[in-house]
Design a protein around this motif. Structure first.
Motif, PDB file in Angstrom:
ATOM      1  N   TYR A  95       0.730  -1.055   0.065  1.00  0.00           N
ATOM      2  CA  TYR A  95       0.062   0.081   0.004  1.00  0.00           C
ATOM      3  C   TYR A  95       0.948   1.205  -0.168  1.00  0.00           C
ATOM      4  O   TYR A  95       0.408   2.269  -0.442  1.00  0.00           O
ATOM      5  N   LYS A  96       2.131   1.100   0.450  1.00  0.00           N
ATOM      6  CA  LYS A  96       3.140   2.610   0.325  1.00  0.00           C
ATOM      7  C   LYS A  96       3.282   2.434  -1.074  1.00  0.00           C
ATOM      8  O   LYS A  96       3.365   3.634  -1.481  1.00  0.00           O
ATOM      9  N   LYS A  97       3.520   1.635  -1.838  1.00  0.00           N
ATOM     10  CA  LYS A  97       3.841   1.772  -2.998  1.00  0.00           C
ATOM     11  C   LYS A  97       2.683   2.214  -4.047  1.00  0.00           C
ATOM     12  O   LYS A  97       2.611   3.051  -5.054  1.00  0.00           O
ATOM     13  N   ILE A  98       1.575   1.821  -3.735  1.00  0.00           N
ATOM     14  CA  ILE A  98       0.199   2.144  -4.248  1.00  0.00           C
ATOM     15  C   ILE A  98       0.062   3.818  -3.834  1.00  0.00           C
ATOM     16  O   ILE A  98      -0.215   4.777  -4.955  1.00  0.00           O
ATOM     17  N   ALA A 101       2.793   5.982  -5.792  1.00  0.00           N
ATOM     18  CA  ALA A 101       2.300   5.934  -7.446  1.00  0.00           C
ATOM     19  C   ALA A 101       1.351   6.978  -7.707  1.00  0.00           C
ATOM     20  O   ALA A 101       1.493   7.858  -8.280  1.00  0.00           O
ATOM     21  N   GLU A 102       0.211   6.975  -6.674  1.00  0.00           N
ATOM     22  CA  GLU A 102      -0.727   7.791  -7.060  1.00  0.00           C
ATOM     23  C   GLU A 102      -0.361   9.168  -6.617  1.00  0.00           C
ATOM     24  O   GLU A 102      -0.784  10.109  -7.393  1.00  0.00           O
ATOM     25  N   GLY A 103       0.365   9.393  -5.308  1.00  0.00           N
ATOM     26  CA  GLY A 103       0.864  10.655  -5.167  1.00  0.00           C
ATOM     27  C   GLY A 103       1.885  11.273  -6.371  1.00  0.00           C
ATOM     28  O   GLY A 103       1.582  12.327  -6.454  1.00  0.00           O
ATOM     29  N   VAL A 219       7.452  15.262  -4.541  1.00  0.00           N
ATOM     30  CA  VAL A 219       6.612  15.536  -3.181  1.00  0.00           C
ATOM     31  C   VAL A 219       5.378  14.540  -3.045  1.00  0.00           C
ATOM     32  O   VAL A 219       5.368  14.130  -1.736  1.00  0.00           O
ATOM     33  N   GLY A 220       4.762  14.440  -3.902  1.00  0.00           N
ATOM     34  CA  GLY A 220       3.559  13.608  -3.814  1.00  0.00           C
ATOM     35  C   GLY A 220       3.873  12.153  -3.351  1.00  0.00           C
ATOM     36  O   GLY A 220       3.085  11.622  -2.555  1.00  0.00           O
ATOM     37  N   ALA A 221       4.622  11.618  -3.961  1.00  0.00           N
ATOM     38  CA  ALA A 221       5.192  10.230  -3.748  1.00  0.00           C
ATOM     39  C   ALA A 221       5.717  10.129  -2.385  1.00  0.00           C
ATOM     40  O   ALA A 221       5.442   9.237  -1.637  1.00  0.00           O
ATOM     41  N   TRP A 222       6.809  11.226  -1.937  1.00  0.00           N
ATOM     42  CA  TRP A 222       7.355  10.997  -0.502  1.00  0.00           C
ATOM     43  C   TRP A 222       6.218  11.425   0.377  1.00  0.00           C
ATOM     44  O   TRP A 222       6.143  10.468   1.483  1.00  0.00           O
ATOM     45  N   ALA A 223       5.279  12.182   0.274  1.00  0.00           N
ATOM     46  CA  ALA A 223       4.397  12.382   1.196  1.00  0.00           C
ATOM     47  C   ALA A 223       3.438  11.291   1.671  1.00  0.00           C
ATOM     48  O   ALA A 223       3.062  11.120   2.392  1.00  0.00           O
ATOM     49  N   ASN A 224       2.957  10.736   0.299  1.00  0.00           N
ATOM     50  CA  ASN A 224       1.934   9.571   0.635  1.00  0.00           C
ATOM     51  C   ASN A 224       2.586   8.267   1.007  1.00  0.00           C
ATOM     52  O   ASN A 224       1.971   7.734   1.680  1.00  0.00           O
ATOM     53  N   PHE A 225       3.806   8.119   0.509  1.00  0.00           N
ATOM     54  CA  PHE A 225       4.717   7.074   1.207  1.00  0.00           C
ATOM     55  C   PHE A 225       4.550   7.190   2.630  1.00  0.00           C
ATOM     56  O   PHE A 225       4.703   6.241   3.288  1.00  0.00           O
TER      57      PHE A 225
END
Length: 254
Positions: A95-98, A101-103, A219-225
């Motif tokens: 789910y961190k990868k999902i 990717a979404e971010g 940033v989106g990927a980093w934040a969501n992860f």
């Protein structure tokens, strides 16, 4: 039933340390950050507050009454805590990868897609928590289990001042859950504005950076992860706590 294993004893000590950290008074940096966030909230138009609150309320209603997030697999039974934790770590990694990717996708799309990330990310988080509940043996077909998920969600993303109260509810869930009225009436007890503000304030800085052109995708990927990591820690610890409480109750009955 066998007494607590060495692994379970280690988790009990880990949970004690985690609980102590959650109940500490906010430090200077946290208080200053909260003060700034409160000022930002005051200048945000009421229309935006209303829209975000309605979004959170709609998603939470789906959580309590819908089947959108319901896992297709049955809750795991007869599995050791070590095995449950291993499966939970695998689930969290996925789910961190999902989420990352979404971010990255919405972050690269500019402000409009960045704002669209808000409800999408909540959905990813709730789907993760539903599956996590089944990993630890709790069926989300029971609305009280779905309500527990909302408390875990709040614990992960609430302010330091609010966390002790939420932790108390989670620690005493077996008794507290029996006092709840029917699901429809529970909805009236939720402070929707407080829930969305606590959640938004916690993710504010990271998600605002996502809207900046040129760096939004990274940033989106980093934040969501990172946000999924925080949720994973809170979720796993809450369900470990319940597993250990359930075992202690069973041992006491024998």
């Amino acid at each position: 039933m066998e007494p607590f294993t060495i692994y379970e004893q280690q988790m009990q000590r880990k949970l004690t340390r985690w609980g102590i950290r959650l109940q500490k008074e906010p430090n200077l940096l946290e208080r200053a950050s909260k003060s700034i966030q409160n000022r930002i909230n005051q200048v945000i138009p009421d229309k935006i507050h209303t829209t975000i609150t309605a979004t959170v309320k709609g998603i939470v209603q789906t959580t309590l009454f819908g089947i959108t997030y319901m896992p297709k697999t049955d809750p795991l039974r007869g599995v050791s805590m070590a095995d449950r934790d291993a499966k939970a770590e695998e689930l969290l990694s996925l789910y961190k990868k999902i989420a990352a990717a979404e971010g990255a996708g919405t972050g690269a799309g500019g402000i409009l897609l960045g704002l669209a990330d808000f409800p999408i990310l909540i959905g990813i988080k709730l789907k993760f928590l539903f599956e996590l509940a089944h990993v630890y043996g709790y069926s989300t077909h029971d609305y009280r289990e779905r309500l527990f998920i909302l408390y875990v969600f709040q614990l992960a993303f609430s302010s330091a001042k609010k966390k002790p109260e939420l932790l108390h509810t989670i620690k005493n869930w077996p008794a507290i859950s029996q006092t709840f009225p029917p699901a429809a009436d529970v909805m009236k007890q939720v402070n929707w504005l407080q829930l969305q503000q606590e959640y938004r304030d916690t993710i504010d800085f990271r998600k605002m950076l996502q809207l900046i052109p040129g760096i939004g995708a990274v940033v989106g990927a980093w934040a969501n992860f990172g946000l999924l990591e925080e949720l994973g820690v809170a979720g796993m610890n809450c369900y470990r706590m319940r597993n250990l409480q359930d075992k202690a109750a069973e041992l006491a009955d024998k």
